[in-house]
Design a protein around this motif. Structure first.
Motif, PDB file in Angstrom:
ATOM      1  N   GLY A 233       0.812  -1.214   0.000  1.00 32.86           N
ATOM      2  CA  GLY A 233       0.000   0.000   0.000  1.00 32.86           C
ATOM      3  C   GLY A 233       0.843   1.260   0.000  1.00 32.86           C
ATOM      4  N   LEU A 234       1.925   1.258   0.776  1.00 30.08           N
ATOM      5  CA  LEU A 234       2.820   2.420   0.810  1.00 30.08           C
ATOM      6  C   LEU A 234       3.490   2.627  -0.541  1.00 30.08           C
ATOM      7  N   ALA A 235       3.925   1.538  -1.168  1.00 31.92           N
ATOM      8  CA  ALA A 235       4.537   1.654  -2.492  1.00 31.92           C
ATOM      9  C   ALA A 235       3.526   2.133  -3.520  1.00 31.92           C
ATOM     10  N   ASP A 236       2.296   1.640  -3.455  1.00 34.80           N
ATOM     11  CA  ASP A 236       1.254   2.086  -4.380  1.00 34.80           C
ATOM     12  C   ASP A 236       0.929   3.561  -4.191  1.00 34.80           C
ATOM     13  N   ALA A 237       1.139   4.061  -2.972  1.00 31.11           N
ATOM     14  CA  ALA A 237       0.893   5.486  -2.698  1.00 31.11           C
ATOM     15  C   ALA A 237       2.017   6.371  -3.223  1.00 31.11           C
TER      16      ALA A 237
END
Length: 384
Positions: free
Chosen positions: A69-73
């Motif tokens: 999720g952090l990478a997708d953000a």
């Protein structure tokens, strides 16, 4: 460069027998949204990702979802291991992670930074995993490493030498107990709070920003040296500590501008105090019916089934403490001495009550009830 500093997720920790995974997922989902809303470029997780060295499978699922999720953000992610983590278990999957997610668990790599670049040039992020002095002899042979201070000092020496050859801006991530912090009693385990295992603040001098983990409350030791604390409340001792993370803007010259971002609290923690009857009925405690509750009941004597009774009103009552208002002074009389001076069965029972209640004998109502029971037994024996 914009950095978000978080730490001490403690995935898998229970709270008085209750799983914290659903609440932690809710909070970390909010953190991911903050990363997106604030255009964060790097997220730092400064140790104690897991709560134990052998976390259950669902803990890995949560970690994978959060890192993805952090990478997708849009953020790169730097994760280091803490004293609760198994460095081997946390690090084994690092080679399988997607690009932009970096997990540092090997002390041998402390002087091999993760170099990220913005419009102003490179930022070198040095990840120091939790350093156990006894396990570092093979990594740094010949070095005298007896304490946490020794280990961090040696690691920082390697980092400074490397950074001197590279130039640019610098960030250090470390999981340790640094001088000047205020720990939460009973939570930060395995690292001493006093003596040789405290790391002096001066060891981190000269670094543009130092992201620390291990202490569960946010703290600022210096403008550029900070603890973010844990994203959840894991103890009633933490109830007054805000939950969130530090948002760090690193300028072209390495000056750090730091602001605090609050995270939501899924269920607040409160401590209520009063007699058991008051706690179970008084309107003033109605606010606590949806909170995690630590109840201190002040009755002079222990009451029967206090947790069950309290949970009828407070479904999330997790801890009950008997804390009488009036503390009786102990006398020097032993239990054997009390028994020797008792002349009747009623006085004998009173002596026992005085012993277990630290000096308080039977109340008038109790004494009357004891007399009735004793007299009733005597009559029954006479009839028999």
């Amino acid at each position: 460069m914009r950095i978000l500093h978080t730490s001490d997720w403690h995935i898998g920790r229970s709270f008085h027998g209750h799983s914290t995974l659903p609440a932690l997922r809710e909070v970390l989902d909010a953190l991911i949204e903050q990363v997106r809303e604030n255009s964060v470029e790097v997220v730092i997780v400064a140790g104690d990702v897991f709560d134990s060295s052998t976390p259950p499978a669902e803990c890995y699922t949560l970690l994978t979802d959060m890192l993805s999720g952090l990478a997708d953000a849009g953020a790169a992610v730097v994760v280091t291991s803490g004293n609760h983590d198994s460095a081997a278990r946390l690090g084994f999957q690092s080679g399988l992670l997607r690009a932009g997610i970096h997990v540092r668990t090997d002390p041998a790599t402390v002087d091999a930074p993760i170099t990220l670049t913005d419009e102003h040039g490179p930022v070198h992020v040095y990840g120091i995993p939790y350093l156990e002095p006894a396990l570092l002899r093979r990594t740094w042979p010949g070095e005298k490493l007896r304490t946490q201070h020794d280990a961090i000092a040696h690691a920082m020496g390697l980092i400074r030498a490397d950074h001197a050859s590279r130039g640019g801006r610098s960030v250090v991530v470390s999981h340790c107990f640094t001088a000047g912090v205020d720990p939460t009693p009973g939570l930060e385990r395995d690292i001493q709070q006093g003596g040789l295992d405290v790391v002096p603040l001066a060891e981190f001098a000269g670094i543009d920003y130092v992201a620390l983990g291990h202490i569960h409350g946010r703290q600022q030791l210096a403008p550029t040296v900070r603890y973010a604390g844990a994203p959840l409340h894991y103890s009633f001792g933490e109830a007054d500590k805000p939950r969130g993370s530090w948002l760090v803007d690193l300028s072209a010259t390495g000056e750090a501008s730091v602001t605090w971002l609050d995270l939501p609290v899924p269920r607040r923690l409160v401590t209520i105090r009063g007699t058991l009857d008051e706690l179970c009925s008084a309107a003033e405690h109605e606010y606590a019916t949806t909170a995690w509750v630590r109840a201190e009941y002040t009755d002079a004597t222990p009451q029967r089934d206090p947790l069950r009774r309290l949970q009828e009103r407070f479904p999330f009552c997790a801890a009950v403490v008997h804390a009488p208002e009036r503390q009786h002074e102990r006398d020097d009389q032993t239990y054997a001495g009390r028994v020797r001076t008792a002349r009747t069965d009623v006085e004998l029972i009173g002596a026992f009550l005085a012993h277990v209640r630290e000096g308080e004998g039977a109340s008038p109502a109790e004494a009357e009830l004891i007399s009735e029971v004793i007299e009733g037994r005597t009559v029954a024996e006479a009839v028999a």
